[in-house]
Design a protein around this motif. Structure first.
Motif, mmCIF file in Angstrom:
data_model
loop_
_atom_site.group_PDB
_atom_site.id
_atom_site.type_symbol
_atom_site.label_atom_id
_atom_site.label_comp_id
_atom_site.label_asym_id
_atom_site.label_seq_id
_atom_site.Cartn_x
_atom_site.Cartn_y
_atom_site.Cartn_z
ATOM 1 N N MET A 200 0.829 -1.192 0.000
ATOM 2 C CA MET A 200 0.000 0.000 0.000
ATOM 3 C C MET A 200 0.871 1.252 0.000
ATOM 4 S SD MET A 200 -3.174 0.725 -0.030
ATOM 5 C CE MET A 200 -4.599 1.293 0.771
ATOM 6 N N HIS A 201 1.938 1.234 0.798
ATOM 7 C CA HIS A 201 2.854 2.370 0.864
ATOM 8 C C HIS A 201 3.542 2.587 -0.479
ATOM 9 C CE1 HIS A 201 5.467 5.312 2.643
ATOM 10 N NE2 HIS A 201 6.542 4.635 2.253
ATOM 11 N N LYS A 202 3.911 1.520 -1.121
ATOM 12 C CA LYS A 202 4.574 1.584 -2.439
ATOM 13 C C LYS A 202 3.642 2.220 -3.476
ATOM 14 C CE LYS A 202 7.978 -0.107 -5.064
ATOM 15 N NZ LYS A 202 9.352 0.232 -4.992
ATOM 16 N N GLN A 203 2.376 1.880 -3.418
ATOM 17 C CA GLN A 203 1.397 2.420 -4.356
ATOM 18 C C GLN A 203 1.253 3.930 -4.166
ATOM 19 O OE1 GLN A 203 -2.485 0.657 -4.091
ATOM 20 N NE2 GLN A 203 -3.207 1.635 -5.953
ATOM 21 N N LYS A 204 1.258 4.390 -2.927
ATOM 22 C CA LYS A 204 1.156 5.830 -2.658
ATOM 23 C C LYS A 204 2.390 6.564 -3.174
ATOM 24 C CE LYS A 204 -1.987 5.864 1.227
ATOM 25 N NZ LYS A 204 -2.244 6.298 2.587
ATOM 26 N N GLU A 205 3.544 5.934 -3.052
ATOM 27 C CA GLU A 205 4.775 6.527 -3.564
ATOM 28 C C GLU A 205 4.705 6.685 -5.081
ATOM 29 O OE1 GLU A 205 8.524 4.743 -2.494
ATOM 30 O OE2 GLU A 205 7.899 4.546 -0.407
ATOM 31 N N ILE A 206 4.207 5.666 -5.745
ATOM 32 C CA ILE A 206 4.080 5.696 -7.207
ATOM 33 C C ILE A 206 3.099 6.786 -7.621
ATOM 34 C CG2 ILE A 206 3.265 4.399 -9.225
ATOM 35 C CD1 ILE A 206 4.393 1.869 -7.840
ATOM 36 N N GLN A 207 1.965 6.852 -6.929
ATOM 37 C CA GLN A 207 0.964 7.872 -7.246
ATOM 38 C C GLN A 207 1.523 9.271 -7.003
ATOM 39 O OE1 GLN A 207 -2.316 6.635 -4.775
ATOM 40 N NE2 GLN A 207 -3.265 5.448 -6.432
ATOM 41 N N SER A 208 2.272 9.436 -5.929
ATOM 42 C CA SER A 208 2.868 10.722 -5.609
ATOM 43 C C SER A 208 3.880 11.125 -6.676
ATOM 44 C CB SER A 208 3.540 10.677 -4.237
ATOM 45 O OG SER A 208 4.179 11.880 -3.960
ATOM 46 N N LYS A 209 4.690 10.164 -7.107
ATOM 47 C CA LYS A 209 5.684 10.426 -8.142
ATOM 48 C C LYS A 209 4.998 10.802 -9.455
ATOM 49 C CE LYS A 209 9.616 8.431 -10.546
ATOM 50 N NZ LYS A 209 10.424 7.251 -10.806
ATOM 51 N N GLU A 210 3.948 10.079 -9.821
ATOM 52 C CA GLU A 210 3.211 10.369 -11.051
ATOM 53 C C GLU A 210 2.583 11.754 -10.985
ATOM 54 O OE1 GLU A 210 0.487 7.121 -11.400
ATOM 55 O OE2 GLU A 210 1.970 5.794 -12.308
ATOM 56 N N LYS A 211 2.027 12.099 -9.830
ATOM 57 C CA LYS A 211 1.404 13.413 -9.667
ATOM 58 C C LYS A 211 2.455 14.510 -9.803
ATOM 59 C CE LYS A 211 -1.477 16.161 -6.635
ATOM 60 N NZ LYS A 211 -2.105 16.297 -5.341
ATOM 61 N N ASN A 212 3.607 14.299 -9.213
ATOM 62 C CA ASN A 212 4.696 15.270 -9.303
ATOM 63 C C ASN A 212 5.158 15.437 -10.744
ATOM 64 O OD1 ASN A 212 6.591 17.102 -8.299
ATOM 65 N ND2 ASN A 212 8.149 15.518 -8.126
ATOM 66 N N GLU A 213 5.283 14.334 -11.467
ATOM 67 C CA GLU A 213 5.680 14.388 -12.874
ATOM 68 C C GLU A 213 4.644 15.134 -13.705
ATOM 69 O OE1 GLU A 213 6.344 10.303 -13.917
ATOM 70 O OE2 GLU A 213 8.322 10.252 -12.959
ATOM 71 N N GLU A 214 3.366 14.898 -13.410
ATOM 72 C CA GLU A 214 2.299 15.595 -14.124
ATOM 73 C C GLU A 214 2.357 17.097 -13.851
ATOM 74 O OE1 GLU A 214 -1.387 13.777 -13.008
ATOM 75 O OE2 GLU A 214 -0.988 11.950 -14.158
ATOM 76 N N GLU A 215 2.594 17.459 -12.605
ATOM 77 C CA GLU A 215 2.677 18.875 -12.249
ATOM 78 C C GLU A 215 3.864 19.544 -12.936
ATOM 79 O OE1 GLU A 215 2.760 18.773 -7.985
ATOM 80 O OE2 GLU A 215 0.586 18.500 -7.833
ATOM 81 N N GLU A 216 4.977 18.831 -13.020
ATOM 82 C CA GLU A 216 6.141 19.367 -13.722
ATOM 83 C C GLU A 216 5.855 19.547 -15.206
ATOM 84 O OE1 GLU A 216 9.411 16.747 -12.865
ATOM 85 O OE2 GLU A 216 9.544 17.400 -10.772
ATOM 86 N N GLU A 217 5.174 18.574 -15.792
ATOM 87 C CA GLU A 217 4.819 18.666 -17.211
ATOM 88 C C GLU A 217 3.869 19.833 -17.443
ATOM 89 O OE1 GLU A 217 4.675 17.697 -21.313
ATOM 90 O OE2 GLU A 217 6.102 17.266 -19.713
ATOM 91 N N ILE A 218 2.908 20.022 -16.561
ATOM 92 C CA ILE A 218 1.982 21.153 -16.677
ATOM 93 C C ILE A 218 2.747 22.464 -16.597
ATOM 94 C CG2 ILE A 218 0.121 22.385 -15.474
ATOM 95 C CD1 ILE A 218 -1.034 19.558 -14.812
ATOM 96 N N ALA A 219 3.694 22.551 -15.674
ATOM 97 C CA ALA A 219 4.507 23.769 -15.548
ATOM 98 C C ALA A 219 5.309 24.016 -16.819
ATOM 99 C CB ALA A 219 5.427 23.662 -14.335
ATOM 100 N N ARG A 220 5.906 22.968 -17.392
ATOM 101 C CA ARG A 220 6.655 23.106 -18.648
ATOM 102 C C ARG A 220 5.749 23.575 -19.781
ATOM 103 N NH1 ARG A 220 9.445 18.422 -16.824
ATOM 104 N NH2 ARG A 220 7.969 17.072 -17.897
#
Length: 66
Positions: A1-21
């Motif tokens: 469960m913890h691993k899944q949250k890490e993956i989701q957090s990483k994906e969200k961060n990547e999406e936010e970076e892409e939106i900023a770009r």
């Protein structure tokens, strides 16, 4: 469960970076469009002035192209 949250957090961060770009790229492109519009207006005005100063047609009329 913890691993899944890490993956989701990483994906969200990547999406936010892409939106900023993408937002940055949009601003760059908007600036390019503005410069192009200003340049086109300046060229148009230069042609108007030249046509009046030298009393010659520089632009083609639409009917002349046919």
């Amino acid at each position: 469960m913890h691993k899944q949250k890490e993956i989701q957090s990483k994906e969200k961060n990547e999406e936010e970076e892409e939106i900023a770009r993408l937002r940055k790229r949009i601003k760059e492109l908007e600036a390019q469009v503005l410069r192009a519009e200003i340049k086109a207006e300046a060229y148009d005005e230069m042609i108007n002035i030249a046509e009046k100063m030298f009393n010659i047609p520089i632009r083609r009329k639409l009917d002349d192209e046919k």
